[in-house]
Scaffold this active site. Structure first.
Site, PDB file in Angstrom:
ATOM      1  N   GLU A 265      -2.390 -39.552  26.507  1.00  0.00           N
ATOM      2  CA  GLU A 265      -1.916 -39.000  27.282  1.00  0.00           C
ATOM      3  C   GLU A 265      -1.873 -37.317  27.168  1.00  0.00           C
ATOM      4  OE1 GLU A 265      -0.400 -40.712  25.407  1.00  0.00           O
ATOM      5  OE2 GLU A 265       1.542 -40.181  24.753  1.00  0.00           O
ATOM      6  N   HIS A 289      -0.363 -45.719  33.270  1.00  0.00           N
ATOM      7  CA  HIS A 289       0.406 -45.503  31.652  1.00  0.00           C
ATOM      8  C   HIS A 289       0.290 -44.200  31.489  1.00  0.00           C
ATOM      9  CE1 HIS A 289       1.920 -47.067  27.990  1.00  0.00           C
ATOM     10  NE2 HIS A 289       1.107 -46.045  27.501  1.00  0.00           N
ATOM     11  N   HIS A 293       3.243 -41.112  31.062  1.00  0.00           N
ATOM     12  CA  HIS A 293       3.710 -40.130  30.058  1.00  0.00           C
ATOM     13  C   HIS A 293       3.823 -38.760  30.357  1.00  0.00           C
ATOM     14  CE1 HIS A 293       3.560 -42.704  26.366  1.00  0.00           C
ATOM     15  NE2 HIS A 293       2.207 -43.331  26.632  1.00  0.00           N
TER      16      HIS A 293
HETATM   17  N1  BES Z   1       0.122 -42.308  23.559  1.00  0.00           N
HETATM   18  C1  BES Z   1      -0.605 -43.792  23.462  1.00  0.00           C
HETATM   19  C2  BES Z   1      -1.864 -43.880  22.168  1.00  0.00           C
HETATM   20  C3  BES Z   1      -1.309 -43.615  20.835  1.00  0.00           C
HETATM   21  C4  BES Z   1      -0.139 -44.279  20.393  1.00  0.00           C
HETATM   22  C5  BES Z   1      -2.022 -42.912  20.052  1.00  0.00           C
HETATM   23  C6  BES Z   1       0.224 -44.129  18.918  1.00  0.00           C
HETATM   24  C7  BES Z   1      -1.755 -42.688  18.740  1.00  0.00           C
HETATM   25  C8  BES Z   1      -0.432 -43.092  18.196  1.00  0.00           C
HETATM   26  C9  BES Z   1      -1.215 -44.263  24.572  1.00  0.00           C
HETATM   27  O1  BES Z   1      -0.519 -43.682  25.911  1.00  0.00           O
HETATM   28  C10 BES Z   1      -1.225 -45.529  24.808  1.00  0.00           C
HETATM   29  O2  BES Z   1      -0.017 -46.338  24.678  1.00  0.00           O
HETATM   30  N2  BES Z   1      -2.687 -46.117  24.929  1.00  0.00           N
HETATM   31  C11 BES Z   1      -2.936 -47.625  25.182  1.00  0.00           C
HETATM   32  C12 BES Z   1      -2.786 -48.003  26.751  1.00  0.00           C
HETATM   33  C13 BES Z   1      -1.603 -48.484  27.113  1.00  0.00           C
HETATM   34  C14 BES Z   1      -1.956 -49.003  28.583  1.00  0.00           C
HETATM   35  C15 BES Z   1      -0.724 -49.505  26.492  1.00  0.00           C
HETATM   36  C16 BES Z   1      -3.725 -47.959  24.477  1.00  0.00           C
HETATM   37  O3  BES Z   1      -4.539 -47.013  23.905  1.00  0.00           O
HETATM   38  O4  BES Z   1      -4.187 -49.173  24.292  1.00  0.00           O
HETATM   39 ZN    ZN Z   2       1.485 -44.792  25.852  1.00  0.00          ZN
END
Ligand code: BES
Ligand code: ZN
Length: 600
Positions: A265, A289, A293
């Protein structure tokens, strides 16, 4: 929330109560040959009376010089002992009245946030590509900074790269290439360091509405604009739900397939994996999603990684409310049930008593990257569903809108959130406290019994098909014509863990799973084929593992391979070949799981 009142961050050496950063001016040259960023970071500061030092986080950086505000007076600085996860503290002596310091520095090949891609690793195959991934604590590997989500700053930047390439940041962005390869950026809204982002590549822009658009490599752009046609509707739905979008533009950047996450995000410019380009817009909840954020996470930010559920739990809930507005309740309910499947899988894996299944985590002394799991997302969402069930949507929505408005551009920790939730919601509705059992959600393992059941009417046809199949019906006879990829994924989850290769083969012949262009279907299908030793899927599996670097897909597939002796050998061979395609976020997990190839 005044920073000094918040929980202290165990993953940062910054001492914001003494000296805190307020604004960053970044000046970087992107050197693809040396695979190095070099330049300077100037930090504007606010010192408390009596403060003598500014503490910054760094990891694997080379610090060439540190000067005070005029850029010429050098000052004393010291790098602390190196910790493999936290890096090295950079302590800079600051005379009282100091308003700014400049750090002249370079990144190193070890910089874990950066992935330098060769032309072969891009869609166009002609130009190299660079992107960053700063969350959770990797910003410090490319910028000396107070790398704590409790500290926010505005920034401006100048980035110089090859003139054929476009540079983009989590900021106001160019929409076309400059002649010189130099770009300037401005980010007027304060953000925490984990939202610092940079991408440099052969990128083009296509607008979707007045305030939304997509960046991608030229070969990918038409597919991407088709896939994300509903982007403006998503932003509008989000605003109707929880208040104005506070970041002006909302654009997407489609990265090459090695991007280690589904989405990230980064403010104003969400980074997404190309594995959501399914062609049928079936995987766009991921965009909802990342968009969500912009409120939960980017506007109101978890104060430390122990409070990660405040970012992700709210975001999952918000994401599904957006999807419901656009595509109806039955659609959103499918996402809820798929989320529950993931939640129960994670609970089983971590164990019913694991403290890592509390919403409020204790990650001190650990790499947050290893401690952040599905619990924050789906148990967090489940708490919000329970609140909705108990107080009703109207009250919950009013609460959430107010929560975002009153804490905009601030950080929040679990204790302060709990107090706020009591005051603004639970204490206002008689019996709510009793029916929610808040403390059990936050400080106890597993799922409290008060949680309402989650159901999907559309999945009834999937249960029916599975039932007939279990009673001997042939695949051709199953009623699947109306199914989206979500029904298919649920169907695959519902097959017996140890189904035979023959059974898979008859299904594959009718439904074409191995040839699917949908990454979610493939990643639900391959574990079955691996366990059954269904050889006809091997080539597609190898191709998938080599092309895609998204950790969420890689880890379960490698784990499935590792359960058999032949699979183990196959896993090692594939990993040896594929590892150079993966970002460090993925290799750091897989090196432990599969074993680091000796040549790497
Ligand atoms: N902010 C997260 C990605 C993240 C979390 C990067 C913790 C590093 C550490 C992002 O918003 C996220 O949650 N991505 C998910 C997708 C979502 C639809 C569940 C992913 O990358 O799978
Ligand atoms: Zn997330």
């Amino acid at each position: 929330m005044a920073a000094s009142l918040l929980a202290t961050d165990p993953h940062s050496c910054a001492r914001p109560a003494e000296a805190v950063v307020r604004h960053l001016s970044l000046d970087l040259t992107v050197d693809f040959t040396a695979r190095e960023l070099r330049g300077r970071a100037t930090w504007q500061l606010e010192l408390q009376p009596g403060a003598t030092d500014l503490w910054l986080d760094t990891r694997d950086l080379v610090i060439d010089a540190v000067t005070l505000e005029d850029g010429t007076t050098s000052t004393i600085f010291e790098l602390g002992d190196a910790d493999p996860v936290l890096g090295q503290a950079l302590r800079i002596q600051v005379p009282s009245q100091t308003r700014a310091v400049t750090i002249v520095y370079r990144t190193t090949p070890a910089a874990a946030a950066l992935q330098w891609l060769t032309p072969e690793q891009t869609a166009g195959k002609i130009h190299p590509f660079l992107f960053t991934q700063s969350q959770a604590i990797l910003a410090r590997t490319w910028i000396p900074c107070q790398d704590s989500p409790g500290v926010r700053f505005t920034y401006d930047a100048t980035v110089r790269g090859p003139q054929e390439l476009l540079a983009l940041m989590s900021a106001e962005n160019p929409q076309a290439r400059s002649a010189s390869g130099e770009y300037t950026f401005r980010m007027p809204q304060p953000i925490p360091a984990y939202l610092m982002a940079l991408a440099v590549g052969d990128l083009q822009f296509e607008p979707l509405s007045g305030r939304t658009g997509v960046y991608a490599e030229p070969a990918t752009l038409p597919v991407a604009t088709h896939e994300f046609a509903d982007l403006e509707n998503m932003v509008a739905a989000a605003e109707e739900l929880y208040g104005p979008y506070r970041w002006e533009r909302y654009d997407l950047l489609v990265l090459p397939p090695s991007f280690p996450f589904g989405g990230m995000e980064n403010p104003r410019l969400t980074f997404v994996t190309p594995t959501i380009l399914a062609g049928d817009r079936s995987l766009t909840s991921l965009v909802a999603h990342e968009l969500a954020h912009s409120w939960s996470g980017n506007l109101v930010t978890n104060a430390t990684w122990n409070d990660f559920w405040l970012n992700e739990g709210f975001t999952v809930y918000f994401e599904r409310r957006i999807m419901e507005r656009l595509y109806g309740r039955p659609y959103a309910d499918m996402l809820q049930v798929l989320g529950q499947t993931g939640l129960h899988h994670t609970l089983d894996e971590l164990g019913k008593e694991s403290i890592d299944t509390h919403l409020h985590l204790d990650l001190a002394g650990r790499d947050p990257d290893e401690g952040l799991n599905e619990i924050a997302y789906e148990k967090g969402n489940y708490l919000l569903l329970t609140l909705e069930h108990v107080v009703g949507r109207d009250k919950l929505d009013a609460f959430i809108t107010k929560y975002f408005a009153e804490h905009a551009f601030q950080s929040m920790d679990t204790a302060h959130f709990v107090a706020y939730l009591h005051r603004e919601l639970l204490d206002q509705v008689s019996g709510a406290e009793e029916q929610v059992q808040l403390d059990k959600w936050i400080n106890a393992p597993g799922i409290p019994e008060v949680a309402p059941p989650v159901q999907s009417e559309r999945f009834a046809s999937v249960e029916a098909a599975l039932q007939s199949w279990r009673h001997g019906a042939v695949p051709e006879s199953l009623e699947t014509t109306e199914w989206s990829s979500h029904e298919w994924v649920h169907f695959l989850h519902g097959l017996p863990e140890h189904i035979s290769a023959e059974q898979l083969q008859t299904m594959d012949a009718v439904f074409g799973f191995t040839q699917s262009g949908n990454a979610e279907i493939l990643s639900a299908w391959f574990p079955l084929t691996i366990r059954a030793g269904y050889g006809a899927a091997t080539e597609a599996l190898q191709d998938f593992l080599t092309r895609v670097g998204r950790r969420k897909f890689l880890v379960p597939l490698y784990k499935a391979l590792l359960t058999t002796p032949t699979g183990q050998e196959q896993a090692r061979q594939i990993y040896q070949r594929a590892r150079s395609n993966y970002h460090s976020v993925s290799t750091s997990t897989l090196d432990t799981l599969v074993g680091k190839p000796s040549a790497a």
